[in-house]
Design a protein around this motif. Structure first.
Motif, PDB file in Angstrom:
ATOM      1  N   THR A  16       0.844  -1.193   0.000  1.00  0.00           N
ATOM      2  CA  THR A  16       0.000   0.000   0.000  1.00  0.00           C
ATOM      3  C   THR A  16       0.880   1.243   0.000  1.00  0.00           C
ATOM      4  OG1 THR A  16      -1.709  -1.176   1.233  1.00  0.00           O
ATOM      5  CG2 THR A  16      -1.841   1.232   1.184  1.00  0.00           C
ATOM      6  N   ILE A  17       0.741   2.058  -1.038  1.00  0.00           N
ATOM      7  CA  ILE A  17       1.496   3.314  -1.122  1.00  0.00           C
ATOM      8  C   ILE A  17       0.876   4.344  -0.187  1.00  0.00           C
ATOM      9  CG2 ILE A  17       2.342   5.120  -2.649  1.00  0.00           C
ATOM     10  CD1 ILE A  17       3.513   2.300  -3.108  1.00  0.00           C
ATOM     11  N   PHE A  18      -0.438   4.500  -0.273  1.00  0.00           N
ATOM     12  CA  PHE A  18      -1.136   5.356   0.693  1.00  0.00           C
ATOM     13  C   PHE A  18      -2.623   5.014   0.686  1.00  0.00           C
ATOM     14  CE2 PHE A  18      -1.241   7.946  -3.174  1.00  0.00           C
ATOM     15  CZ  PHE A  18      -2.578   8.287  -3.252  1.00  0.00           C
ATOM     16  N   TYR A  19      -3.268   5.359   1.797  1.00  0.00           N
ATOM     17  CA  TYR A  19      -4.717   5.191   1.967  1.00  0.00           C
ATOM     18  C   TYR A  19      -5.214   6.414   2.723  1.00  0.00           C
ATOM     19  CZ  TYR A  19      -9.154   3.495   3.864  1.00  0.00           C
ATOM     20  OH  TYR A  19     -10.469   3.368   4.214  1.00  0.00           O
ATOM     21  N   THR A  20      -6.186   7.168   2.127  1.00  0.00           N
ATOM     22  CA  THR A  20      -6.668   8.397   2.757  1.00  0.00           C
ATOM     23  C   THR A  20      -8.182   8.371   2.847  1.00  0.00           C
ATOM     24  OG1 THR A  20      -6.807   9.586   0.637  1.00  0.00           O
ATOM     25  CG2 THR A  20      -4.740   9.747   1.865  1.00  0.00           C
ATOM     26  N   GLU A  21      -8.709   9.037   3.872  1.00  0.00           N
ATOM     27  CA  GLU A  21     -10.136   9.262   4.043  1.00  0.00           C
ATOM     28  C   GLU A  21     -10.353  10.756   4.239  1.00  0.00           C
ATOM     29  OE1 GLU A  21     -12.035   6.968   7.018  1.00  0.00           O
ATOM     30  OE2 GLU A  21     -11.256   5.031   6.307  1.00  0.00           O
ATOM     31  N   GLU A  22     -11.186  11.362   3.359  1.00  0.00           N
ATOM     32  CA  GLU A  22     -11.451  12.802   3.412  1.00  0.00           C
ATOM     33  C   GLU A  22     -12.950  13.042   3.485  1.00  0.00           C
ATOM     34  OE1 GLU A  22      -9.128  15.288   0.599  1.00  0.00           O
ATOM     35  OE2 GLU A  22      -8.438  13.351  -0.186  1.00  0.00           O
ATOM     36  N   PRO A  23     -13.405  13.751   4.524  1.00  0.00           N
ATOM     37  CA  PRO A  23     -14.838  14.101   4.580  1.00  0.00           C
ATOM     38  C   PRO A  23     -15.211  15.031   3.428  1.00  0.00           C
ATOM     39  CG  PRO A  23     -13.769  14.398   6.714  1.00  0.00           C
ATOM     40  CD  PRO A  23     -12.681  14.202   5.711  1.00  0.00           C
ATOM     41  N   ASP A  24     -16.360  14.768   2.824  1.00  0.00           N
ATOM     42  CA  ASP A  24     -16.888  15.581   1.723  1.00  0.00           C
ATOM     43  C   ASP A  24     -18.114  16.314   2.238  1.00  0.00           C
ATOM     44  OD1 ASP A  24     -17.410  16.661  -0.759  1.00  0.00           O
ATOM     45  OD2 ASP A  24     -18.416  14.858  -1.520  1.00  0.00           O
ATOM     46  N   VAL A  25     -18.070  17.660   2.284  1.00  0.00           N
ATOM     47  CA  VAL A  25     -19.177  18.457   2.816  1.00  0.00           C
ATOM     48  C   VAL A  25     -19.855  19.219   1.687  1.00  0.00           C
ATOM     49  CG1 VAL A  25     -18.120  18.672   5.091  1.00  0.00           C
ATOM     50  CG2 VAL A  25     -17.672  20.406   3.346  1.00  0.00           C
ATOM     51  N   ASP A  26     -21.051  19.770   2.000  1.00  0.00           N
ATOM     52  CA  ASP A  26     -21.805  20.495   0.977  1.00  0.00           C
ATOM     53  C   ASP A  26     -21.069  21.756   0.563  1.00  0.00           C
ATOM     54  OD1 ASP A  26     -23.534  23.007   2.422  1.00  0.00           O
ATOM     55  OD2 ASP A  26     -22.730  21.452   3.744  1.00  0.00           O
ATOM     56  N   SER A  27     -21.225  22.132  -0.700  1.00  0.00           N
ATOM     57  CA  SER A  27     -20.508  23.290  -1.232  1.00  0.00           C
ATOM     58  C   SER A  27     -21.163  24.606  -0.875  1.00  0.00           C
ATOM     59  CB  SER A  27     -20.407  23.174  -2.762  1.00  0.00           C
ATOM     60  OG  SER A  27     -21.706  23.142  -3.354  1.00  0.00           O
ATOM     61  N   GLU A  28     -22.428  24.588  -0.405  1.00  0.00           N
ATOM     62  CA  GLU A  28     -23.125  25.835  -0.096  1.00  0.00           C
ATOM     63  C   GLU A  28     -22.760  26.340   1.301  1.00  0.00           C
ATOM     64  OE1 GLU A  28     -25.465  27.773  -1.988  1.00  0.00           O
ATOM     65  OE2 GLU A  28     -24.436  26.633  -3.532  1.00  0.00           O
TER      66      GLU A  28
END
Length: 444
Positions: A16-28
């Motif tokens: 595994t080179i990398f593993y990421t988790e990023e929260p995705d929120v509303d753009s407004e």
């Protein structure tokens, strides 16, 4: 060691080179958590003894042949991604279709039209048997079952010189794309009736504009509500009312020749002792003739109340409005009803009525040329038509809007507009909260 499989291609025990988790929120509003974006990149080896196609007795195709075979699958989005660390499965996307009784069929995609392969990179080629491959893929998951992930909106109010407000609502709604195709859902626009905040009773909604994104998961909308001088509300059959009521008096003697003709006619009848004729001339020429008429046009909705057609309901409403102005005791001399079709506004009905003046109105016009308001049943009330749930109230925006008041005050007009959206349909507008003194900089 990590195990990654995509589109049925098993990379085996990979690095595994990398593993990421990023929260995705509303753009407004940057408030609502929509999904979690997972990105994983692994390194493996295409080799007849490690990762190959057509494996037989532990050996498979050469690295080049394997690459040609699996390349199309690795470049295709929205196929199954499995990522595990040891015996623990971390990611399985898309998820299993909850409507499949066998629990085998997968959803068409993940929560945001993924998984999406991003990189297929070859870092080293050793002879014709071994290729070092890097594969990166991204997917979006949602741990909760909500289909509608976010609905954020803002309100802009523009008040004109009459105190009538135009309210513009700009919003954005997002759904999870893995729900599209399930339970009759075709896209975010299916939730339109649940996205818009209700229209206040003293406003009318004008042409909502809805733009659905290409992927079907996002809807941007603009809703314009125009405040009106009448509180029609959602229960009224009419969406727009226009009309006028006229009352006045008119004398046949308008100039000197008319006076001379009237006097000569009376002298001539007096010579012939025509007493009834003299009385008729006086009534016809000298006593002012009171006249009253009304015209009301009502534009309606596409469908009328239960058990009655929309045009019949509009005609009854127009008649009630006219009777409200002149009273039921006034004598009708003529009445007409016109029904029409307007492709832009829907069905409409126009009622025209002429009245014969009452004795009190005739007597009042004889002694007071400006007493025509006595012919009206009412000129001062703010209620156009009475009668329970069908009452149409007048709207007084100046009394509600703090922007129209004198003094240094900070009102709660925007809050009052939102509060009005939750008022029962057909009820008079809610009174806004009391104004409070404005905040001054020294006390800030």
């Amino acid at each position: 060691m990590a195990l990654l499989s995509y589109a049925g291609v098993n990379f085996g025990n990979s690095r595994t080179i990398f593993y990421t988790e990023e929260p995705d929120v509303d753009s407004e509003g940057k408030v609502d958590p929509l999904t979690t974006c997972l990105t994983v990149e692994v390194q493996s080896i295409l080799n007849p003894a490690w990762l190959a196609t057509n494996v037989l007795n532990g050996r498979g195709d050469r690295a080049g042949t394997t690459l040609l075979t699996i390349r199309a699958a690795l470049e295709t989005p929205r196929l199954q991604l499995i990522f595990a660390v040891g015996p623990d499965r971390i990611v399985a996307s898309p998820a299993v279709d909850p409507t499949d009784p066998n629990g085998v069929r997968l959803l068409r995609c993940d929560a945001k039209n993924g998984p999406i392969p991003e990189v297929i990179r070859f870092t080293e080629i050793v002879g014709d048997k071994s290729i070092f491959i890097h594969f990166r893929v991204k997917t979006w998951i949602r741990n909760q079952g909500n289909v509608l992930l976010s609905n954020r909106w803002s309100i802009t109010c523009d008040t004109d010189f009459q105190g009538l407000t135009t309210r513009t609502i700009n919003g954005q709604a997002v759904i999870r794309t893995d729900a599209i195709g399930l339970f009759g859902i075709h896209g975010a626009d299916d939730f339109r009736r649940n996205l818009f905040i209700p229209c206040p009773n003293n406003f009318i909604r004008q042409r909502p504009v809805v733009v659905q994104s290409e992927d079907g998961c996002t809807v941007n909308y603009t809703v314009t509500d125009q405040e009106t001088s009448l509180t029609l509300g959602a229960t009224q059959v009419a969406v727009e009312i226009q009309g006028n009521a006229t009352a006045g008096s008119e004398s046949q003697i308008k100039d000197l020749p008319g006076v001379a003709n009237t006097v000569w006619d009376m002298i001539n009848k007096a010579i012939h002792q025509d007493i009834p004729g003299i009385i008729g001339t006086v009534v016809k020429s000298i006593v002012p003739q009171n006249k009253a008429n009304a015209l009301v046009r009502c534009y309606g909705r596409r469908k009328g109340p239960a058990g009655i057609s929309i045009r019949q309901a509009l005609a009854q409403l127009a008649c009630r409005i006219i009777q409200d102005r002149f009273g039921a005791a006034a004598m009708v001399t003529s009445a007409y009803c016109t029904q029409g079709i307007d492709s832009a506004k829907g069905p409409w009905v126009e009622v025209r009525v002429e009245y014969f003046p009452t004795a009190a109105a005739i007597a009042g016009g004889l002694f007071d040329g400006f007493g025509f308001e006595k012919q009206f049943a009412s000129m001062a009330d703010d209620i156009i038509v009475g009668g329970g749930a069908e009452t149409i109230f007048g709207n007084n925006p100046n009394a509600q809007n703090p922007a129209m008041k004198a003094g240094n005050t900070r009102g709660s007009y925007l809050g009052a507009l939102v509060a009005q959206t939750f008022a029962p349909a057909g009820s008079p507008p809610n009174a806004p909260p009391a104004d409070v003194p404005a905040t001054n900089l020294p006390n800030f």
